[in-house]
Scaffold this motif. Sequence first.
Motif, PDB file in Angstrom:
ATOM      1  N   HIS A  20      26.578 -32.291  -2.401  1.00 54.03           N
ATOM      2  CA  HIS A  20      25.816 -31.561  -1.394  1.00 54.03           C
ATOM      3  C   HIS A  20      24.622 -32.439  -1.058  1.00 54.03           C
ATOM      4  O   HIS A  20      23.990 -33.006  -1.951  1.00 54.03           O
ATOM      5  CB  HIS A  20      25.359 -30.210  -1.945  1.00 54.03           C
ATOM      6  CG  HIS A  20      26.507 -29.327  -2.324  1.00 54.03           C
ATOM      7  ND1 HIS A  20      27.039 -29.295  -3.595  1.00 54.03           N
ATOM      8  CD2 HIS A  20      27.247 -28.471  -1.585  1.00 54.03           C
ATOM      9  CE1 HIS A  20      28.046 -28.451  -3.631  1.00 54.03           C
ATOM     10  NE2 HIS A  20      28.203 -27.936  -2.417  1.00 54.03           N
ATOM     11  N   THR A  22      21.345 -33.608   2.043  1.00 53.78           N
ATOM     12  CA  THR A  22      20.555 -33.341   3.246  1.00 53.78           C
ATOM     13  C   THR A  22      21.223 -34.070   4.403  1.00 53.78           C
ATOM     14  O   THR A  22      22.065 -34.943   4.175  1.00 53.78           O
ATOM     15  CB  THR A  22      19.113 -33.870   3.078  1.00 53.78           C
ATOM     16  OG1 THR A  22      19.161 -35.279   2.837  1.00 53.78           O
ATOM     17  CG2 THR A  22      18.389 -33.153   1.944  1.00 53.78           C
ATOM     18  N   GLU A  30      19.592 -37.628   0.866  1.00 52.84           N
ATOM     19  CA  GLU A  30      19.217 -37.098  -0.439  1.00 52.84           C
ATOM     20  C   GLU A  30      20.342 -36.202  -0.945  1.00 52.84           C
ATOM     21  O   GLU A  30      20.768 -35.272  -0.265  1.00 52.84           O
ATOM     22  CB  GLU A  30      17.918 -36.289  -0.315  1.00 52.84           C
ATOM     23  CG  GLU A  30      17.357 -35.866  -1.638  1.00 52.84           C
ATOM     24  CD  GLU A  30      16.007 -35.176  -1.480  1.00 52.84           C
ATOM     25  OE1 GLU A  30      15.722 -34.291  -2.300  1.00 52.84           O
ATOM     26  OE2 GLU A  30      15.259 -35.518  -0.546  1.00 52.84           O
ATOM     27  N   MET A  32      21.653 -33.348  -3.275  1.00 51.81           N
ATOM     28  CA  MET A  32      20.965 -32.146  -3.738  1.00 51.81           C
ATOM     29  C   MET A  32      21.072 -31.934  -5.256  1.00 51.81           C
ATOM     30  O   MET A  32      20.170 -31.397  -5.861  1.00 51.81           O
ATOM     31  CB  MET A  32      21.492 -30.905  -3.004  1.00 51.81           C
ATOM     32  CG  MET A  32      21.385 -31.006  -1.488  1.00 51.81           C
ATOM     33  SD  MET A  32      19.733 -31.393  -0.892  1.00 51.81           S
ATOM     34  CE  MET A  32      18.967 -29.812  -1.041  1.00 51.81           C
TER      35      MET A  32
END
Length: 185
Positions: A20, A22, A30, A32
């Motif tokens: 997951h 950004t 990034e 997660m």
Amino acid sequence: MVSNRCKMVVKEALVKHGFHFTPVELGKVEIMENITEEERILLKEELLKSGLELMDDKRAMLIEKIKNVIVEMIHHSDETIKVNFSNFLSDKLSYDYTYLANLFSEVQGTTIEQFVIFHKVERVKEFIIYDELNITEIAHKMNYSSVAHLSNQFKKVTGLTPSHFKQLKEKRRSPLEDIGLREQL
């Protein structure tokens, strides 16, 4: 990551590994969740297959940010370049320009100024190839002080005048990832 294709490759690799993340931006993404060292190695290998590098070194990341800001401003903005690059980089990255310039030169073996010049010349080539603007309009759009300044810089980098470049049947352009890796001016 200096192109939309690079962003797509990174996104596909992250999805493939079930991460997951950004939204993928030029030069930055990034993840997660915390990833294991094994997952990190697999992701790094996946990206290397496409010629991309996973960076976690702060200096290397800052160099990539510098490159991405320059590429974004020169190649992906339709607005006329009206700012001083040193001020723009300092403001955008929140670092003193002298620090950025010294770090860039130390790591890249070329100056930020030369990197900018190579990219501006590549953008000028694009304008010449697509023949939408005349050389005076290109000089203005790329914030050259004069057509002579643009022509001199263009010839210094390519060995050709803009008008001779325009006459070539096979116009050579470089991938954005390779610009700035040539010998110094």
